[in-house]
Design a protein around this motif. Structure first.
Motif, PDB file in Angstrom:
ATOM      1  N   UNK B 435       0.802  -1.210   0.000  1.00 31.43           N
ATOM      2  CA  UNK B 435       0.000   0.000   0.000  1.00 31.43           C
ATOM      3  C   UNK B 435       0.840   1.267   0.000  1.00 31.43           C
ATOM      4  N   UNK B 438       1.430   3.273  -3.276  1.00 26.39           N
ATOM      5  CA  UNK B 438       0.174   3.837  -3.772  1.00 26.39           C
ATOM      6  C   UNK B 438      -0.167   5.115  -3.020  1.00 26.39           C
ATOM      7  N   UNK B 439      -0.015   5.019  -1.729  1.00 24.11           N
ATOM      8  CA  UNK B 439      -0.384   6.161  -0.900  1.00 24.11           C
ATOM      9  C   UNK B 439       0.408   7.398  -1.293  1.00 24.11           C
ATOM     10  N   UNK B 442      -0.698   8.797  -4.503  1.00 28.39           N
ATOM     11  CA  UNK B 442      -1.980   9.483  -4.367  1.00 28.39           C
ATOM     12  C   UNK B 442      -1.780  10.856  -3.748  1.00 28.39           C
ATOM     13  N   UNK B 443      -0.938  10.896  -2.757  1.00 27.75           N
ATOM     14  CA  UNK B 443      -0.647  12.165  -2.110  1.00 27.75           C
ATOM     15  C   UNK B 443      -0.179  13.182  -3.145  1.00 27.75           C
ATOM     16  N   UNK B 446      -2.982  14.231  -5.546  1.00 30.69           N
ATOM     17  CA  UNK B 446      -3.938  15.160  -4.961  1.00 30.69           C
ATOM     18  C   UNK B 446      -3.295  16.525  -4.762  1.00 30.69           C
TER      19      UNK B 446
END
Lengths: 590, 507
Positions: B435, B438-439, B442-443, B446
């Motif tokens: 994970x 991915x995190x 994504x951060x 965004x």
């Protein structure tokens, strides 16, 4: 770009808004939103101050896309509830992107998939004040996720329905980590055994509501459950591991706090087990034994040990002779009795029972096909305060019996007379029930527009009317209802083949209408639908199956105006469906 | 050396048939091989002699010796005359036995004398001397056997001395280094050869009598090799001391008497036998095997005669033989509960049980788990079992304590405040590792979107507009169910509505 004058105007309005207390402002906004939900948006656009006020006023954030949650939370920094049920896919990444949101106390992920333990870690870290978490339907939810959830120490309400991978380990983590837990749903958590429940009972002493439906719990789970001193609601639907032997192990009066017990669909329980339950839980207010076991006189007379019993549900049970009679003797305080689909309910027993149950407010005798006017006379004469009567498919009751309802039960708010021998005269009599808010008179072929006229004149509070397959009614009747009942929220006109666009046009004046079912009305066309679309902005559920006159044009109207639409049942003949906003669930049925 | 050894072996074995058939020793070196076999055979055919249990003993041995049938037949021919008809028990037999003993002792005397005389003359004949020594040992063994059996024939429990004689013989054969390694079969199944003898045995009334009185005959036949003491010391070591046999004898006798009739027979293996890695040996190359089947497979490599179906067949039980009584085993460790001398003796069921029990209970735990380096085992299978679970599938508490059982963990967690069940670390790590990237992505994603929201900084209208658009598009503006949103992304065919919140906005 705003012109200077507009800008100036906004500036001038803002200070006035600041003078109003937030509480007052919120009351105003509540009223405004109740009348027209879209008004809030207009208000927010008025000025920056209004915008901020609207942001403060909002209680719920229902996102359509999880990846923009950080932005949404920045826009509404004080919103307490976060509903992600419209986001079918919430990834770990989108949850990890959440910045700290101390205001958020409730998160609903019940319809979302795609996140794992890492996402939950981020969520729990971002929402330090989380008290309410719904993780139902989390088929991917594992013990690792549970360990992360357990870090939300303030959690009070947790739903883990259908988290089938959860085991005692995960439950143990939650039990230790969330000592404040008050409400827990472990429905379908088939991996949970007595060990996890033991720990739960030991650590979460404040637990009030526990749902263990469809789990594999057996006899050795009961000591743990009974240890919960504050447990009020226990739901054990479909627990086939529970049998008389398990219930026999319950001590006398072992749980004094328990108020609601639902053991429906527990097939292995007989009247012996029920007797043990009654002895063990003397303070029950509600008991649901639907689809459990035959009701014997001894069983129903044992109910008298539960002095405070208010609600008794025995749906689908087989009544032994005198079984119902002793209910009348033993459950005098009963307010709600549900006997739908029971066999063995006869005039004699039912009349006797209701004659004793003076406090009865709700009665459900759906599909008790043996009862006649005798029972109805007894019901109406002895229970004048009845507010809900459901007697669908009591086919032996004549229209004379129906008259009695209108004459005596003037407090009725909910009436279900579907599939009965109802005529206009009865409807005229029913017009005495001025508080009626829900009226279901489907499959009553003898009613006509005249009857509806009577209803519309007296029952102005009507919110729901079901005219399914009432072939006698036409546009005139529907127009009467639409004009007489402005609060109408739901109407079912399926297979009322006479109705046309005129009905829809009149219904479009009911601005609160959110459910419209016109399945199988061949004379309804796109023009009528467009009236509905423009008039009823709150429409969320629409059934236009087999309305062959409705074409793409009608759908285009829907897509333009009905932004609340959630569900449309339509036919493949309609091609344009996609143009409805992204959050709308469109079901295409062939 | 080789010749000497062979000779000795021959003589030692020859002594037995000569004893049994009461014939004079035939020392002809040309017939050595044949004699050896004939001895075997003669024993089979004459179980009713003065030491009836002796022949089965050899029967078992011969089965593990793996002698092909044809060979036996060939070599047996010339000596078939040696087989005598059965002789009944009588003083006459006793006399002949005793006279044989006399003869034998004399013989040994001669050899020893010759050795002493040669020693003075030839100093270098080392191998010669050794061979002589072994010959003496063998003869002494024969004498002992004969003595015991003769004496035992008067007693009801005359078989046990015979049992002890067997290892001595085997030991001799081992020390001789002859190609016919004696295997001592650890399996219970009597060999074909052995079974062939049984019917003959049962024919004789004396033997039947013995069997009835002892109730141990048949199993003993098959288990004699196991019972035998194996003083596997260096060359020329003495046969087992007599008092040892006596102890055993009394033990067995006592056991048999104490037991309920017909319940089971107790056998006790020796420590060395229990710990021996191999129990079946190749006659030709001496290689050892754990299983007789493996030995049979091995023998195929030594020639075509070992490939016949008969040679490869598993020695199966003869259906005509009477069913063997239930057999149980005793641990040789005195004081152990599994030892038959123990008051609350609990017998072991199979040889394998004996082996595992002895290793587990009375041996050093030499196998250490390589994972945890703490657990030690004496049976390698135990180590393997442990290694399967070592460090895994443990029920773990947050305090670091591990439990082998879930209920123990839950009891622990319930007992201590703040302790919580912990999930195995590797699982958590795996998911975390998956994970994490991915995190971070994504951060970044965004972050790069970079929405500007009011309340943060700017006050200008366009910013507000943009935000509103987002707002309308991505979440509902209502706190109850009927929610709605603007739809700017969709093309609007024809009818644009005035209610559009953005229509009045300057663009």
């Amino acid at each position: 770009m705003a012109t200077p004058t507009q800008h100036h105007k906004r500036r001038r309005l803002s200070p006035a808004l600041h003078d109003v207390a937030d509480e007052l402002l919120f009351l105003i906004l509540d009223r405004v939103a109740a009348d027209d939900p879209r008004a809030l948006k207009s208000f927010a656009l008025a000025s920056r101050a209004c915008h901020a006020a609207e942001a403060r006023h909002r209680r719920l954030l229902r996102a359509f896309r999880a990846d923009l949650l950080p932005a949404a939370l920045a826009r509404y920094p004080t919103v307490p509830r976060l509903d992600l049920s419209l986001c079918p896919r919430v990834t770990d990444a989108s949850l990890a992107a959440l910045s700290t949101a101390p205001s958020v106390s409730a998160v609903d992920l019940s319809r979302s998939r795609g996140f794992g333990a890492a996402g939950l870690t981020a969520l729990v870290a971002a929402c330090p004040n989380l008290t309410d978490l719904d993780l139902s339907n989390g088929l991917d939810f594992t013990d690792a996720g549970a360990a992360e959830v357990a870090k939300a120490r303030r959690l009070q309400r947790l739903s883990l329905s259908r988290c089938k991978q959860l085991t005692d380990m995960g439950l143990g983590c939650i039990a230790v980590g969330c000592p404040d837990l008050r409400e827990l749903s472990l429905k379908w958590c088939i991996g949970v055994t007595h060990m996890g429940l033991d720990l739960l009972a030991l650590k979460c002493k404040k637990l009030k509501i526990l749902d263990l439906s469809y789990t594999m719990i057996v006899k050795n789970c009961f000591p743990a459950i009974m240890k919960l001193q504050n447990l009020e609601v226990l739901i054990l639907v479909g627990c086939n591991g529970i049998d008389d032997d398990a219930l026999d192990s319950l001590d006398q009066e072992c749980s004094k706090s328990l108020q609601v017990l639902d053991m429906s669909n527990s097939y292995n329980v007989t009247h012996v087990g029920v007797l043990s339950v009654v002895n063990a839980m003397p303070n029950l207010l509600e008991l649901n034994l639907s689809y459990c076991c035959p009701v014997t006189p001894s069983m129903s007379s044992s109910f008298k040990m539960i002095h405070k019993l208010q609600t008794l549900k025995l749906d689908g049970c087989q009544f032994m002779p005198d079984g119902l009679k002793s209910i009348g003797k033993s459950c005098v305080s009963l307010r709600e009795l549900s006997l739908s689909k029971c066999s063995g309910v006869t005039d004699t027993y039912l009349s006797f029972a209701v004659s004793r149950l003076k406090n009865l407010l709700k009665l459900d005798i759906t599909c008790c096909r043996k009862i006649t006017d005798v029972s109805l006379a007894a019901i109406t004469s002895s229970c004048p305060s009845l507010i809900s009567l459901r007697m669908e498919s009591c086919s032996l009751v004549s229209s004379e019996g129906m008259h009695l309802i209108g004459k005596h039960c003037s407090h009725l708010e909910e009436l279900d007379l579907t599939d009965n021998d109802l005529d206009d005269e009865c409807l005229k009599a029913l017009s005495g029930c001025r508080k009626l808010s829900s009226l279901k008179i489907g499959i009553c072929l003898r009613i006509s527009d005249e009857g509806l006229n009577h209803i519309s004149k007296s029952c102005s509070d009507l919110r729901e009317i079901d005219l399914y397959r009432s072939g006698g009614i036409s546009d005139v009747g529907v127009t009467h209802i639409a004009q007489g009942c402005p609060m109408l929220e739901s109407i079912n006109l399926s297979y009322c083949t006479k109705i046309t666009d005129r009905s829809l046009r009149s219904l479009s004046k009911c601005i609160k209408l959110n459910t419209l079912e016109i399945r199988g009305c061949p004379m309804v066309s796109s023009a009528g639908l467009s009236e509905i679309a423009t008039g009823c902005r709150l429409l969320s559920k629409l059934d236009i199956k087999k309305c062959f006159e409705i074409n793409d044009l009608g759908m285009i109207f829907l897509s333009q105006f009905s932004h609340s639409l959630r569900q449309v049942l339509t036919l493949s003949s309609v091609n344009v469906i996609i143009a409805i906003p992204c959050f709308t669930i469109v079901l295409i049925t062939y | 050396m080789e010749g000497g050894l062979r000779r000795i072996s021959e003589t030692s074995f020859k002594a037995l048939p000569s004893m049994s058939c009461n014939s004079t020793r035939n020392n002809d070196p040309d017939q050595q091989g044949g004699r050896f076999n004939s001895m075997d055979q003669s024993c089979f055919s004459r179980p009713d002699q003065s030491f009836p249990a002796f022949s089965p003993l050899f029967g078992v041995q011969s089965s593990s010796l793996y002698l092909p049938d044809e060979k036996i037949g060939n070599q047996f021919e010339p000596n078939s005359s040696l087989n005598n008809p059965a002789v009944d028990w009588d003083p006459q037999t006793m006399l002949t036995n005793l006279s044989f003993l006399e003869q034998k002792i004399k013989q040994v005397k001669d050899i020893v004398q010759s050795m002493s005389s040669r020693e003075s003359q030839v100093a270098g004949g080392c191998s010669e001397v050794q061979a002589k020594q072994q010959l003496v040992t063998a003869d002494l063994t024969c004498i002992i056997i004969q003595l015991i059996s003769t004496a035992g024939s008067l007693l009801p429990s005359m078989k046990n001395p015979l049992l002890s004689s067997n290892p001595a013989v085997r030991h001799l054969s081992n020390t001789l280094g002859s190609p016919m390694g004696f295997g001592f079969s650890c399996n219970q199944q009597p060999s074909t050869n052995n079974e062939a003898t049984i019917p003959e045995i049962t024919k004789t009334p004396d033997y039947e009598e013995l069997m009835n009185s002892l109730n141990t005959t048949t199993p003993d036949e098959s288990d004699e090799p196991m019972k035998c003491q194996n003083p596997c010391g260096g060359e020329g070591s003495e046969p087992i001391p007599m008092e040892d046999h006596d102890v055993k004898e009394s033990d067995d006798g006592g056991e048999g008497e104490n037991l309920p009739p017909g319940s089971y027979v107790v056998l006790q293996l020796d420590k060395e036998e229990i710990l021996a890695p191999h129990t079946h040996f190749c006659l030709i190359c001496g290689k050892g095997f754990k299983r007789d089947a493996n030995l049979r497979m091995h023998m195929r490599g030594h020639g075509d005669e070992y490939k016949t179906p008969a040679a490869l067949a598993k020695p199966s039980k003869d259906s005509s033989s009477e069913p063997a009584p239930v057999t149980r085993y005793s641990c040789p460790y005195v004081g152990c509960k599994r030892n038959k001398e123990h008051k609350k003796f609990q017998p072991l069921k199979t040889i394998l049980c004996v082996k595992n029990h002895y290793k587990r209970s009375h041996c050093d735990k030499s196998y250490t788990c390589s994972r945890c380096n703490t657990k030690k085992f004496s049976v390698i299978a135990d180590l393997k079992t442990h290694e399967k679970h070592c460090g895994r599938d443990k029920w773990l508490c947050s305090c670091g304590t591990t439990f082998s059982r879930k209920d123990k963990l839950f009891g622990h967690v319930a007992l201590f405040q703040g302790h919580t069940p912990a999930l195995p670390m590797d699982d958590v790590k795996v998911t975390g590792a998956l994970d994490q990237p991915q995190d971070s992505e994504a951060m970044n994603a965004v972050g790069s979107i970079g929405y500007n929201f009011p309340g943060s900084s700017s006050d200008d209208i366009p910013n507000l507009d943009m935000k509103m658009a987002d707002d309308a598009r991505y979440f509902s503006s209502l706190s109850f169910d009927p929610c709605f949103g603007g739809l700017d992304d969709f093309t609007r065919p024809g009818f644009d509505i005035s209610e559009n919140p953005f229509s009045f906005m300057p663009s």
